[in-house]
Structure formats: structure tokens, C-alpha cells
Design a protein around this motif. Structure first.
Motif, PDB file in Angstrom:
ATOM      1  N   ASP A 198     -91.394   3.587  67.020  1.00  0.00           N
ATOM      2  CA  ASP A 198     -92.296   2.922  66.242  1.00  0.00           C
ATOM      3  C   ASP A 198     -91.792   1.638  66.073  1.00  0.00           C
ATOM      4  O   ASP A 198     -90.740   1.147  66.037  1.00  0.00           O
ATOM      5  CB  ASP A 198     -92.275   3.849  64.887  1.00  0.00           C
ATOM      6  N   TYR A 199     -92.676   0.773  65.564  1.00  0.00           N
ATOM      7  CA  TYR A 199     -92.489  -0.636  65.178  1.00  0.00           C
ATOM      8  C   TYR A 199     -93.204  -1.294  63.854  1.00  0.00           C
ATOM      9  O   TYR A 199     -94.253  -0.870  63.880  1.00  0.00           O
ATOM     10  CB  TYR A 199     -92.351  -1.557  66.419  1.00  0.00           C
ATOM     11  N   ILE A 200     -92.525  -2.481  63.370  1.00  0.00           N
ATOM     12  CA  ILE A 200     -93.505  -3.369  62.592  1.00  0.00           C
ATOM     13  C   ILE A 200     -93.101  -4.697  63.103  1.00  0.00           C
ATOM     14  O   ILE A 200     -91.954  -4.964  63.424  1.00  0.00           O
ATOM     15  CB  ILE A 200     -93.066  -3.247  61.143  1.00  0.00           C
ATOM     16  N   SER A 201     -94.155  -5.310  63.454  1.00  0.00           N
ATOM     17  CA  SER A 201     -94.128  -6.731  64.272  1.00  0.00           C
ATOM     18  C   SER A 201     -94.604  -7.886  62.988  1.00  0.00           C
ATOM     19  O   SER A 201     -95.664  -7.660  62.695  1.00  0.00           O
ATOM     20  CB  SER A 201     -94.879  -6.836  65.132  1.00  0.00           C
ATOM     21  N   MET A 202     -93.831  -8.787  62.745  1.00  0.00           N
ATOM     22  CA  MET A 202     -94.138  -9.798  61.772  1.00  0.00           C
ATOM     23  C   MET A 202     -93.926 -11.411  62.376  1.00  0.00           C
ATOM     24  O   MET A 202     -92.868 -11.881  62.840  1.00  0.00           O
ATOM     25  CB  MET A 202     -93.173  -9.761  60.669  1.00  0.00           C
ATOM     26  N   LEU A 203     -95.205 -11.797  62.706  1.00  0.00           N
ATOM     27  CA  LEU A 203     -95.347 -13.198  63.229  1.00  0.00           C
ATOM     28  C   LEU A 203     -95.082 -14.183  62.132  1.00  0.00           C
ATOM     29  O   LEU A 203     -95.899 -14.034  61.117  1.00  0.00           O
ATOM     30  CB  LEU A 203     -96.659 -13.475  63.882  1.00  0.00           C
ATOM     31  N   TYR A 204     -94.292 -14.977  62.468  1.00  0.00           N
ATOM     32  CA  TYR A 204     -93.753 -16.264  61.279  1.00  0.00           C
ATOM     33  C   TYR A 204     -95.023 -17.320  61.456  1.00  0.00           C
ATOM     34  O   TYR A 204     -94.851 -17.802  62.559  1.00  0.00           O
ATOM     35  CB  TYR A 204     -92.430 -16.572  61.493  1.00  0.00           C
ATOM     36  N   THR A 205     -95.444 -17.705  60.449  1.00  0.00           N
ATOM     37  CA  THR A 205     -96.517 -19.024  60.413  1.00  0.00           C
ATOM     38  C   THR A 205     -95.777 -19.735  59.394  1.00  0.00           C
ATOM     39  O   THR A 205     -95.230 -20.934  59.532  1.00  0.00           O
ATOM     40  CB  THR A 205     -97.676 -18.733  60.042  1.00  0.00           C
ATOM     41  N   THR A 206     -95.711 -19.499  58.008  1.00  0.00           N
ATOM     42  CA  THR A 206     -95.246 -19.911  56.786  1.00  0.00           C
ATOM     43  C   THR A 206     -94.204 -18.895  56.007  1.00  0.00           C
ATOM     44  O   THR A 206     -94.637 -17.889  56.081  1.00  0.00           O
ATOM     45  CB  THR A 206     -96.049 -20.835  55.893  1.00  0.00           C
ATOM     46  N   ASP A 207     -93.461 -19.365  55.335  1.00  0.00           N
ATOM     47  CA  ASP A 207     -92.727 -18.755  54.269  1.00  0.00           C
ATOM     48  C   ASP A 207     -93.605 -18.378  53.204  1.00  0.00           C
ATOM     49  O   ASP A 207     -93.842 -17.230  53.063  1.00  0.00           O
ATOM     50  CB  ASP A 207     -91.630 -19.692  53.495  1.00  0.00           C
ATOM     51  N   ALA A 208     -94.698 -19.049  52.851  1.00  0.00           N
ATOM     52  CA  ALA A 208     -95.635 -18.590  51.825  1.00  0.00           C
ATOM     53  C   ALA A 208     -96.543 -17.466  52.389  1.00  0.00           C
ATOM     54  O   ALA A 208     -96.752 -16.348  51.611  1.00  0.00           O
ATOM     55  CB  ALA A 208     -96.504 -19.584  51.331  1.00  0.00           C
ATOM     56  N   GLU A 209     -96.921 -17.298  53.677  1.00  0.00           N
ATOM     57  CA  GLU A 209     -97.723 -16.278  54.215  1.00  0.00           C
ATOM     58  C   GLU A 209     -96.596 -15.083  54.551  1.00  0.00           C
ATOM     59  O   GLU A 209     -97.277 -14.006  54.079  1.00  0.00           O
ATOM     60  CB  GLU A 209     -98.402 -16.741  55.327  1.00  0.00           C
ATOM     61  N   ALA A 210     -95.550 -15.327  54.779  1.00  0.00           N
ATOM     62  CA  ALA A 210     -94.728 -14.278  55.050  1.00  0.00           C
ATOM     63  C   ALA A 210     -94.459 -13.490  53.723  1.00  0.00           C
ATOM     64  O   ALA A 210     -94.447 -12.194  53.816  1.00  0.00           O
ATOM     65  CB  ALA A 210     -93.260 -14.498  55.535  1.00  0.00           C
ATOM     66  N   HIS A 211     -94.182 -14.257  52.759  1.00  0.00           N
ATOM     67  CA  HIS A 211     -93.987 -13.695  51.174  1.00  0.00           C
ATOM     68  C   HIS A 211     -95.236 -12.930  50.872  1.00  0.00           C
ATOM     69  O   HIS A 211     -95.051 -11.848  50.145  1.00  0.00           O
ATOM     70  CB  HIS A 211     -93.622 -14.780  50.199  1.00  0.00           C
ATOM     71  N   GLU A 212     -96.294 -13.345  51.102  1.00  0.00           N
ATOM     72  CA  GLU A 212     -97.506 -12.759  50.810  1.00  0.00           C
ATOM     73  C   GLU A 212     -97.979 -11.339  51.389  1.00  0.00           C
ATOM     74  O   GLU A 212     -98.330 -10.361  50.848  1.00  0.00           O
ATOM     75  CB  GLU A 212     -98.878 -13.677  50.747  1.00  0.00           C
ATOM     76  N   TYR A 213     -97.616 -11.451  53.022  1.00  0.00           N
ATOM     77  CA  TYR A 213     -98.264 -10.379  53.762  1.00  0.00           C
ATOM     78  C   TYR A 213     -97.120  -9.461  54.534  1.00  0.00           C
ATOM     79  O   TYR A 213     -97.386  -8.384  54.707  1.00  0.00           O
ATOM     80  CB  TYR A 213     -99.040 -10.885  54.918  1.00  0.00           C
ATOM     81  N   TRP A 214     -95.850 -10.051  54.487  1.00  0.00           N
ATOM     82  CA  TRP A 214     -94.942  -9.086  55.224  1.00  0.00           C
ATOM     83  C   TRP A 214     -94.729  -8.103  54.226  1.00  0.00           C
ATOM     84  O   TRP A 214     -94.671  -8.261  52.868  1.00  0.00           O
ATOM     85  CB  TRP A 214     -93.565 -10.025  55.462  1.00  0.00           C
ATOM     86  N   PRO A 215     -94.014  -6.825  54.732  1.00  0.00           N
ATOM     87  CA  PRO A 215     -93.793  -5.757  53.929  1.00  0.00           C
ATOM     88  C   PRO A 215     -92.576  -5.971  52.775  1.00  0.00           C
ATOM     89  O   PRO A 215     -91.697  -6.678  53.144  1.00  0.00           O
ATOM     90  CB  PRO A 215     -93.526  -4.618  54.736  1.00  0.00           C
ATOM     91  N   LYS A 216     -93.045  -5.594  51.639  1.00  0.00           N
ATOM     92  CA  LYS A 216     -92.052  -5.906  50.581  1.00  0.00           C
ATOM     93  C   LYS A 216     -90.535  -5.362  50.716  1.00  0.00           C
ATOM     94  O   LYS A 216     -89.570  -5.899  50.343  1.00  0.00           O
ATOM     95  CB  LYS A 216     -92.612  -5.506  49.223  1.00  0.00           C
ATOM     96  N   GLU A 217     -90.597  -4.290  51.561  1.00  0.00           N
ATOM     97  CA  GLU A 217     -89.290  -3.593  51.772  1.00  0.00           C
ATOM     98  C   GLU A 217     -88.228  -4.187  52.489  1.00  0.00           C
ATOM     99  O   GLU A 217     -87.122  -4.033  52.727  1.00  0.00           O
ATOM    100  CB  GLU A 217     -89.621  -2.196  52.598  1.00  0.00           C
ATOM    101  N   VAL A 241     -90.420 -11.601  64.252  1.00  0.00           N
ATOM    102  CA  VAL A 241     -89.484 -10.474  64.153  1.00  0.00           C
ATOM    103  C   VAL A 241     -90.212  -9.210  63.908  1.00  0.00           C
ATOM    104  O   VAL A 241     -91.067  -8.957  63.355  1.00  0.00           O
ATOM    105  CB  VAL A 241     -88.962 -10.777  62.573  1.00  0.00           C
ATOM    106  N   ASN A 242     -89.296  -8.435  64.834  1.00  0.00           N
ATOM    107  CA  ASN A 242     -89.709  -6.942  64.951  1.00  0.00           C
ATOM    108  C   ASN A 242     -88.697  -6.225  64.353  1.00  0.00           C
ATOM    109  O   ASN A 242     -87.548  -6.319  64.399  1.00  0.00           O
ATOM    110  CB  ASN A 242     -90.079  -6.734  66.475  1.00  0.00           C
ATOM    111  N   MET A 243     -88.971  -5.091  63.836  1.00  0.00           N
ATOM    112  CA  MET A 243     -88.154  -3.880  63.370  1.00  0.00           C
ATOM    113  C   MET A 243     -88.626  -2.642  64.322  1.00  0.00           C
ATOM    114  O   MET A 243     -89.687  -2.452  64.240  1.00  0.00           O
ATOM    115  CB  MET A 243     -88.174  -3.725  62.000  1.00  0.00           C
TER     116      MET A 243
END
Length: 363
Positions: free
Chosen positions: A146-165, A210-212
Motif C-alpha cells: 500500500d502507498y501514499i503518494s504526495m506530489l510537491y508543488t508548493t509548501d502551502a499546498e502541501a500543508h493544506e492537502y498532505w495527510p496531517k500524520e 514523496v511516497n510512503m
């Protein structure tokens, strides 16, 4: 009512479409691997007869001292042969690496509905995707991952949409790793006799993902794979392994007593990061650097996490062998293309070794 894992459609809906993942299936209790995950014999990983890659990590701090040229040669040789190497004194704080592993385990330890909120069609952002396997709809046997994939665009978008965990530590991992990636890329391109300015490098690593990855315990690890044979499509991949291990790389040529075609295990080293060459760097170098074909085994004893950062060209970037390298070689082994085309091809097919590179070859 629990789904029947004997029925392929029921299993597929539960694991893939409903977002329960492999972990959701394992948590319901399994005494044996469902048929849908049993790999053909040629794809299975023989752990007992594995060759261990025992080269020590390359000390990147020596790039700034009198041993600079020796370290450059060491990095280039690894990229030319195995396409994989480990690095120490890389600039990413060890406490960040430890926090990253904890965050990954925490994220995947949540109830299925919390993770499924990020699956395609439900995720609050197209930049964040939770899933399982690679291209489940096209795979004859699914990957035990299983995985969670997070494409980086900006810090602001990451803080808004990436999982808080995991978003804060994932961003710190990305920020500190990118300094190392730029340094390694300058070393490797420089060794080809080419100098790239910062804007060139920005184009080559304009996308960062970034993938986990989470590999649950498996009742029959000898029958499954966590990830099938493949090479990465980007320039360089940075990988954090936990202490469990399970990463295998295929030898591109005979070296240090290991034969071409042998699979060697890259054991985890505390505090080190794994670097591997992607298809893009093989193309840029006209084949001098080798994108590493690799795969991951599963284990019956403990779940495993790994956290890669994929550095990838911007989709609009034109990619092809560097002209200065082609001039020296006398032949261009790959054609020029817009990178979006390569991405579309890569994500449209199941993992199958280095066939992804066929797209770029000069016929």
C-alpha cells in the motif's frame, strides 16, 4: 460481511476500489496468500540464496575536502555499474529519518476509511493519492504493498492537502534531501564533461514526489513481491529503508565477482540513504549511467516501510542524450521527447523490468 478472498472480483473491490489495501485484507486474518497475489515462479525472490551488496555507504562530506576527486569517482562508478549506492553524511538529520518512519507507520496504522479518503476520486487534491500495487487493473499478480503518494508543488499546498500524520516531516525530508540531490546531479553530469546551471537542474528535477510505502506482513512471502521488477522513470531517487530490508537490485554487468543478471540485496544501514539512478539519467548520459532494475520482497515477521523521493523532470521538459556526450560517443542511443509522453507511457503499464526505456530508444 467479510469479502471472500477466494473470489478475485470480491478481493479486487475490497482491496483496490474500496481502498482497504493489503493491510485491510491482512487485518481480517489470512493464513495463506490469495491467488491474486501469487507471482509466477520466475518473479519470486529467493531470499536464502541472495547475494549481499556489502559496499559501505559513500561519505558525502568528503566532497568538500581533499578526497573530493576520489569520492566523485566512487559515485560515478556506482552509477555506471549497479545504478545504486548508499550515502552517509548526506545532510538529512537522523532524527528526521526516524520521525519519518514513525509517521509512515502511524499513517498506515489508521482505520481504512481514514486512508481511503485519499484514493483517486476521493482525495481532496490530485497531488495526493492513496493506493495499492502499481497498476492493479493491468497486473496479472498484484504487489503486496500500500502507498501514499504526495506530489510537491508548493509548501502551502502541501500543508493544506498532505495527510496531517506525515506532512511536516515529509516536507523536511524533501527540503533537506534536495540539497544532496542537486550536489549529486552536478557531480554525475560534471563527470560526463558537461556543466549544468541551476536553471537546467531545475528543469530536470522540477517535479518531486514523496511516497510512503507499506508492506504488511505476509503469510507466504516466498510467493509474493512487494514491488515487481522495474526501474524508476526520473533522474535520481532518494530512498529511506527501515531496518527490516528487502530491496534487491539486478546486476547490469559483471563486477566484484557478481555476475550480470544476479540479484543483490541492498541491506539497510542505520542513518544512511539509498540513491538510485532513474531512466532519465540513463538517457541524459546516453547509456553511460544505468537506471537500476530493482524489486522488493515481503516478509512474514514484521511489516516494513520505505520512503522514496522521486526527482523527475517537468512534464514540458525536452529530454534526450546530452549533445556533448553524443558528440563523444558518436551515436545517440536515445531519441528526444517531451517528458510528459514518457510519464504517460510509464504509468500506463505494469512493472516489467526496464521495458520503460524502450519508449526512448532510437530504433
Amino acid at each position: 460481511m467479510a469479502p471472500s478472498f477466494l473470489d478475485g472480483n470480491s478481493l479486487f473491490n475490497f482491496v483496490v476500489r474500496d481502498g482497504n489495501g493489503v493491510k485491510g485484507m491482512v487485518d481480517l486474518g489470512l493464513s495463506e496468500v490469495p491467488e491474486k497475489y501469487v507471482q509466477p515462479p520466475k518473479e519470486r525472490i529467493d531470499k536464502l540464496n541472495a547475494i549481499i551488496h556489502d559496499n559501505p555507504p559513500i561519505d558525502l562530506s568528503k566532497l568538500d575536502g581533499p578526497d573530493h576527486d576520489l569520492v566523485v569517482d566512487e559515485i560515478a562508478r556506482a552509477a555506471e555499474t549497479l545504478g545504486f549506492f548508499q550515502v552517509a553524511n548526506h545532510g538529512v538529520p537522523v532524527d528526521v529519518l526516524e520521525s519519518l518512519k514513525d509517521a509512515a507507520n502511524h499513517f498506515f496504522g489508521q482505520p481504512p476509511e481514514k486512508k481511503a479518503a485519499y484514493r483517486v476520486g476521493a482525495s481532496p487534491s490530485p497531488s495526493v493519492k492513496y493506493g495499492t500495487s502499481f497498476v492493479p487493473e493491468k497486473e496479472k499478480a498484484l504487489e503486496w504493498k500500500d502507498y501514499i503518494s504526495m506530489l510537491y508543488t508548493t509548501d502551502a499546498e502541501a500543508h493544506e492537502y498532505w495527510p496531517k500524520e506525515c506532512k511536516d516531516v515529509a516536507l523536511e525530508y524533501l527540503r533537506t534531501s534536495m540539497k544532496m540531490v542537486r550536489k549529486l546531479l552536478k557531480v554525475l553530469i560534471g563527470k560526463l564533461g558537461v556543466t549544468l546551471d541551476d536553471s537546467n537542474i531545475d528543469g530536470l528535477i522540477g517535479l518531486k514526489i514523496v511516497n510512503m510505502n507499506f508492506y504488511p506482513t505476509c503469510p507466504n512471502p516466498e510467493l509474493t513481491v512487494g514491488v515487481g521488477r522495474h526501474s524508476d522513470m526520473g533522474v535520481l531517487t532518494v530512498l529511506l529503508q527501515d531496518g527490516i530490508g528487502g530491496l534487491y537490485v539486478k546486476m547490469e554487468e559483471e563486477i566484484d565477482g557478481k555476475r550480470k543478471g544476479d540479484w543483490v540485496e541492498i541491506p539497510p544501514v542505520a542513518g544512511a540513504l539509498v540513491i538510485n539512478v532513474g531512466d532519465t539519467l540513463q538517457i541524459l548520459s546516453n547509456g553511460r549511467y544505468k537506471s537500476a532494475e530493482h524489486r522488493v520482497r515481503t516478509t512474514s515477521t514484521k511489516s516494513r516501510v520505505s520512503i522514496p523521493i522521486f526527482t523527475i523532470p517537468k512534464p514540458t521538459e525536452k529530454i534526450g542524450p546530452l549533445p556533448q556526450v553524443v558528440e563523444g560517443d558518436g551515436v545517440a542511443r536515445y531519441r528526444e521527447f517531451v517528458f510528459q509522453e514518457y510519464m504517460n507511457n510509464f504509468f500506463s503499464n505494469a512493472h516489467d523490468g526496464k521495458k520503460s526505456l524502450d519508449f526512448a530508444k532510437n530504433i
